[in-house]
Design a protein around this motif. Structure first.
Motif, PDB file in Angstrom:
ATOM      1  N   LYS A  17       0.860  -1.189   0.000  1.00  0.00           N
ATOM      2  CA  LYS A  17       0.000   0.000   0.000  1.00  0.00           C
ATOM      3  C   LYS A  17       0.889   1.229   0.000  1.00  0.00           C
ATOM      4  CE  LYS A  17      -3.486   2.455   2.722  1.00  0.00           C
ATOM      5  NZ  LYS A  17      -4.095   2.570   4.072  1.00  0.00           N
ATOM      6  N   LYS A  18       0.863   2.001  -1.073  1.00  0.00           N
ATOM      7  CA  LYS A  18       1.709   3.182  -1.193  1.00  0.00           C
ATOM      8  C   LYS A  18       0.972   4.427  -0.688  1.00  0.00           C
ATOM      9  CE  LYS A  18       5.021   2.460  -4.974  1.00  0.00           C
ATOM     10  NZ  LYS A  18       5.401   2.926  -6.309  1.00  0.00           N
ATOM     11  N   GLY A  19       1.715   5.274   0.096  1.00  0.00           N
ATOM     12  CA  GLY A  19       1.159   6.572   0.496  1.00  0.00           C
ATOM     13  C   GLY A  19       1.813   7.637  -0.355  1.00  0.00           C
ATOM     14  N   ALA A  20       1.959   8.850   0.205  1.00  0.00           N
ATOM     15  CA  ALA A  20       2.564   9.941  -0.563  1.00  0.00           C
ATOM     16  C   ALA A  20       4.072   9.737  -0.683  1.00  0.00           C
ATOM     17  CB  ALA A  20       2.262  11.265   0.119  1.00  0.00           C
ATOM     18  N   THR A  21       4.700   9.291   0.431  1.00  0.00           N
ATOM     19  CA  THR A  21       6.150   9.035   0.383  1.00  0.00           C
ATOM     20  C   THR A  21       6.480   7.667   0.976  1.00  0.00           C
ATOM     21  OG1 THR A  21       6.370  10.118   2.547  1.00  0.00           O
ATOM     22  CG2 THR A  21       6.830  11.465   0.592  1.00  0.00           C
ATOM     23  N   THR A  22       5.554   7.147   1.820  1.00  0.00           N
ATOM     24  CA  THR A  22       5.821   5.908   2.560  1.00  0.00           C
ATOM     25  C   THR A  22       4.870   4.796   2.130  1.00  0.00           C
ATOM     26  OG1 THR A  22       6.456   7.302   4.440  1.00  0.00           O
ATOM     27  CG2 THR A  22       6.066   4.973   4.893  1.00  0.00           C
ATOM     28  N   HIS A  24       3.452   0.697   2.848  1.00  0.00           N
ATOM     29  CA  HIS A  24       3.369  -0.420   3.793  1.00  0.00           C
ATOM     30  C   HIS A  24       3.381  -1.710   2.985  1.00  0.00           C
ATOM     31  CE1 HIS A  24       1.368   2.381   6.975  1.00  0.00           C
ATOM     32  NE2 HIS A  24       2.650   2.616   6.821  1.00  0.00           N
ATOM     33  N   SER A  37       7.366  -0.744   6.887  1.00  0.00           N
ATOM     34  CA  SER A  37       7.078   0.611   6.415  1.00  0.00           C
ATOM     35  C   SER A  37       8.347   1.110   5.738  1.00  0.00           C
ATOM     36  CB  SER A  37       6.696   1.477   7.622  1.00  0.00           C
ATOM     37  OG  SER A  37       6.520   2.816   7.250  1.00  0.00           O
ATOM     38  N   ILE A  38       8.301   1.227   4.392  1.00  0.00           N
ATOM     39  CA  ILE A  38       9.513   1.594   3.633  1.00  0.00           C
ATOM     40  C   ILE A  38       9.168   2.742   2.679  1.00  0.00           C
ATOM     41  CG2 ILE A  38      10.429  -0.747   3.808  1.00  0.00           C
ATOM     42  CD1 ILE A  38       9.654  -1.220   0.918  1.00  0.00           C
ATOM     43  N   THR A  39      10.154   3.273   1.975  1.00  0.00           N
ATOM     44  CA  THR A  39       9.877   4.382   1.059  1.00  0.00           C
ATOM     45  C   THR A  39       9.259   3.852  -0.238  1.00  0.00           C
ATOM     46  OG1 THR A  39      12.041   4.232  -0.017  1.00  0.00           O
ATOM     47  CG2 THR A  39      11.894   5.642   1.927  1.00  0.00           C
ATOM     48  N   GLU A  41      10.156   4.768  -3.078  1.00  0.00           N
ATOM     49  CA  GLU A  41      11.288   4.539  -3.993  1.00  0.00           C
ATOM     50  C   GLU A  41      11.806   3.102  -3.838  1.00  0.00           C
ATOM     51  OE1 GLU A  41      11.011   7.105  -2.048  1.00  0.00           O
ATOM     52  OE2 GLU A  41      10.828   8.782  -3.452  1.00  0.00           O
ATOM     53  N   ALA A  42      11.824   2.621  -2.594  1.00  0.00           N
ATOM     54  CA  ALA A  42      12.347   1.255  -2.356  1.00  0.00           C
ATOM     55  C   ALA A  42      11.426   0.221  -3.015  1.00  0.00           C
ATOM     56  CB  ALA A  42      12.460   0.997  -0.861  1.00  0.00           C
TER      57      ALA A  42
ATOM     58  N   ALA F  20      -1.191   9.948   4.344  1.00  0.00           N
ATOM     59  CA  ALA F  20      -1.666   8.920   3.419  1.00  0.00           C
ATOM     60  C   ALA F  20      -1.521   7.534   4.038  1.00  0.00           C
ATOM     61  CB  ALA F  20      -0.887   9.012   2.120  1.00  0.00           C
ATOM     62  N   THR F  21      -0.376   7.313   4.720  1.00  0.00           N
ATOM     63  CA  THR F  21      -0.180   6.007   5.384  1.00  0.00           C
ATOM     64  C   THR F  21       0.272   6.190   6.835  1.00  0.00           C
ATOM     65  OG1 THR F  21       2.105   5.984   4.581  1.00  0.00           O
ATOM     66  CG2 THR F  21       0.485   4.768   3.268  1.00  0.00           C
TER      67      THR F  21
END
Lengths: 69, 69, 69, 69, 69, 69
Positions: A17-22, A24, A37-39, A41-42, F20-21
């Motif tokens: 599940k992608k947020g704005a920058t982070t 899950h 919880s990762i970026t 980009e990762a 967002a997350t």
């Protein structure tokens, strides 16, 4: 690459599940689901996809212990 | 107490090794052993013993994801 | 293994100091020395030696930013 | 303020990306770019700007060591 | 130095216990004692002494929330 | 549940801001406000509300010490 982190829990990705920058990412490590919880980009860099094998990597100094009251 | 950490991995303590200030506690969460690095005071305070039930508690922001090269 | 941690700082090990359970490993990443605090088991498991190449791996959520007052 | 964190990597801000609550700040520490994940409030509070000097601050217990396979 | 960590809890050092590599420092922040686990080098470098003013600095991503069951 | 984390700072929730997350939760622990960065799921799972009692839980290895220059 071999890493000093003592916890490398192998499993399969079951949710991303992608947020704005982070983001899950959930990994089923054999009946137990671990949430990372990762970026974003990762996620893209590692080309993570649901259903693919992956490992949850955790430094032992980030693991707490709990017992029932 | 209920906690915000998303990862509560239930299992049984299989090893406790105390250092001068820091202890390593290993928990078998069902065929996979998780290592926690906690204070000696916490081991005593929670009266942790090998063979007793315990959970490894990990915040999702402390979990990384790895994939094979 | 490819890992989600965004910071993989390559360099050379310049010092290893073992405590009772925790070791301090210093890596010169090109004129700047980064200190890692890892378990003694990890030092042995990875067969870390002074003078050998190694990388400091750091999750972005563990990096703070500071500016002069 | 002097801080106990052992890693204070001085450099220059090369990118700032704000999400809904979390921002990614990249600092060039001399040819190597370190990514920090901090709160949007911290970006505003420290008035961080691209091109300005800044340091990446990292506790040694948050640094892992990796070696080639 | 100004730092991105959102939690800077000011108080007074009430205890310092050094291990082989890791020290536990306790800071009374006004009736509540916070325990920090830092390197012995940091204790010496910052010349920490019981009775002296100090702050506990904590990144918000390292803070969990708990509520009663 | 009893947990190994040495810092359990009891107080009252004074603010919750969801992204967002990731959500930022602020807890007044008696005149000092501590900011936690947790997942939105945790906010919902623990049914966190402004005005309700809650504790900030922090592992001692995540606490740094700072002193004035």
């Amino acid at each position: 690459m071999k890493i000093s982190a003592r916890n490398i829990l192998k499993g399969k990705i079951v949710a991303i599940k992608k947020g704005a920058t982070t983001a899950h990412v959930q990994i089923d490590i054999g009946g137990v689901v671990v949430t990372a919880s990762i970026t974003n980009e990762a996620v893209d860099d590692l080309q993570l996809k649901v259903g693919e094998p992956a490992a949850a990597v955790i430094k032992s100094s980030d693991v707490m212990v709990a017992v029932a009251d």
